[in-house]
Write a protein that holds these residues in place. Sequence first.
Motif, PDB file in Angstrom:
ATOM      1  N   GLU A  16      43.436 117.623  21.004  1.00 55.94           N
ATOM      2  CA  GLU A  16      42.371 118.013  21.928  1.00 55.94           C
ATOM      3  C   GLU A  16      42.908 118.950  23.009  1.00 55.94           C
ATOM      4  N   MET A  17      44.116 118.674  23.495  1.00 48.34           N
ATOM      5  CA  MET A  17      44.725 119.536  24.519  1.00 48.34           C
ATOM      6  C   MET A  17      45.052 120.913  23.945  1.00 48.34           C
ATOM      7  N   LYS A  18      45.527 120.944  22.701  1.00 49.56           N
ATOM      8  CA  LYS A  18      45.833 122.224  22.055  1.00 49.56           C
ATOM      9  C   LYS A  18      44.557 123.041  21.883  1.00 49.56           C
ATOM     10  N   LEU A  19      43.488 122.405  21.463  1.00 53.13           N
ATOM     11  CA  LEU A  19      42.213 123.110  21.305  1.00 53.13           C
ATOM     12  C   LEU A  19      41.696 123.629  22.648  1.00 53.13           C
ATOM     13  N   ALA A  20      41.850 122.848  23.694  1.00 50.88           N
ATOM     14  CA  ALA A  20      41.441 123.293  25.034  1.00 50.88           C
ATOM     15  C   ALA A  20      42.271 124.493  25.471  1.00 50.88           C
ATOM     16  N   GLU A  22      43.676 126.692  23.475  1.00 52.95           N
ATOM     17  CA  GLU A  22      43.245 127.842  22.670  1.00 52.95           C
ATOM     18  C   GLU A  22      41.902 128.393  23.158  1.00 52.95           C
ATOM     19  N   THR A  23      41.018 127.521  23.576  1.00 58.94           N
ATOM     20  CA  THR A  23      39.733 127.959  24.130  1.00 58.94           C
ATOM     21  C   THR A  23      39.964 128.739  25.427  1.00 58.94           C
ATOM     22  N   ALA A  24      40.850 128.236  26.256  1.00 54.85           N
ATOM     23  CA  ALA A  24      41.179 128.919  27.510  1.00 54.85           C
ATOM     24  C   ALA A  24      41.858 130.261  27.236  1.00 54.85           C
ATOM     25  N   ARG A  25      42.703 130.315  26.201  1.00 52.93           N
ATOM     26  CA  ARG A  25      43.361 131.573  25.831  1.00 52.93           C
ATOM     27  C   ARG A  25      42.337 132.607  25.401  1.00 52.93           C
ATOM     28  N   ALA A  26      41.392 132.189  24.579  1.00 54.17           N
ATOM     29  CA  ALA A  26      40.360 133.107  24.114  1.00 54.17           C
ATOM     30  C   ALA A  26      39.548 133.656  25.289  1.00 54.17           C
ATOM     31  N   ALA A  27      39.208 132.804  26.229  1.00 48.68           N
ATOM     32  CA  ALA A  27      38.455 133.246  27.403  1.00 48.68           C
ATOM     33  C   ALA A  27      39.290 134.193  28.259  1.00 48.68           C
ATOM     34  N   ALA A  28      40.567 133.885  28.414  1.00 50.90           N
ATOM     35  CA  ALA A  28      41.446 134.702  29.267  1.00 50.90           C
ATOM     36  C   ALA A  28      41.668 136.082  28.675  1.00 50.90           C
ATOM     37  N   PHE A  48      49.765 121.067  27.931  1.00 47.72           N
ATOM     38  CA  PHE A  48      49.978 120.724  26.531  1.00 47.72           C
ATOM     39  C   PHE A  48      51.476 120.576  26.238  1.00 47.72           C
ATOM     40  N   GLY A  49      52.258 121.535  26.682  1.00 50.76           N
ATOM     41  CA  GLY A  49      53.697 121.483  26.453  1.00 50.76           C
ATOM     42  C   GLY A  49      54.340 120.249  27.054  1.00 50.76           C
ATOM     43  N   ALA A  50      53.945 119.916  28.259  1.00 48.52           N
ATOM     44  CA  ALA A  50      54.487 118.724  28.920  1.00 48.52           C
ATOM     45  C   ALA A  50      54.071 117.451  28.187  1.00 48.52           C
ATOM     46  N   ALA A  51      52.837 117.411  27.729  1.00 44.64           N
ATOM     47  CA  ALA A  51      52.353 116.233  27.013  1.00 44.64           C
ATOM     48  C   ALA A  51      53.071 116.068  25.675  1.00 44.64           C
ATOM     49  N   VAL A  52      53.339 117.177  24.990  1.00 45.51           N
ATOM     50  CA  VAL A  52      54.086 117.108  23.726  1.00 45.51           C
ATOM     51  C   VAL A  52      55.478 116.547  23.992  1.00 45.51           C
ATOM     52  N   THR A  53      56.139 117.056  25.007  1.00 44.12           N
ATOM     53  CA  THR A  53      57.482 116.581  25.346  1.00 44.12           C
ATOM     54  C   THR A  53      57.473 115.086  25.661  1.00 44.12           C
ATOM     55  N   ALA A  74      45.408 121.028  14.749  1.00 46.78           N
ATOM     56  CA  ALA A  74      44.354 121.554  15.618  1.00 46.78           C
ATOM     57  C   ALA A  74      43.761 122.849  15.067  1.00 46.78           C
ATOM     58  N   LEU A  75      44.626 123.737  14.592  1.00 46.50           N
ATOM     59  CA  LEU A  75      44.187 125.085  14.225  1.00 46.50           C
ATOM     60  C   LEU A  75      43.828 125.229  12.742  1.00 46.50           C
ATOM     61  N   HIS A  76      44.339 124.317  11.915  1.00 45.94           N
ATOM     62  CA  HIS A  76      44.084 124.366  10.465  1.00 45.94           C
ATOM     63  C   HIS A  76      43.781 122.962   9.963  1.00 45.94           C
TER      64      HIS A  76
END
Length: 78
Positions: A16-20, A22-28, A48-53, A74-76
Amino acid sequence: MADEDADEAGRTRLVEMKLASETARAAATAGGYSAEAWRPWLDAAAAFGAAVTEHAKEHGLNRFELEAKVSKRALHPE
């Protein structure tokens, strides 16, 4: 079993964080660059990076493999 459930719940949260992110990246990147427009993307990507770690440490996983699996999921999703 409880640890597996926690791991899966955590991975779902990471997806869910990765999708968020990516959504923010698309908007930016839809408009021209501005620090204000890109801040939500940068913040989401950092979170996202911190949560993965954190998740990888908590469950004894390889951080880079975890991020790759989460990103793929998330992406596929197929």
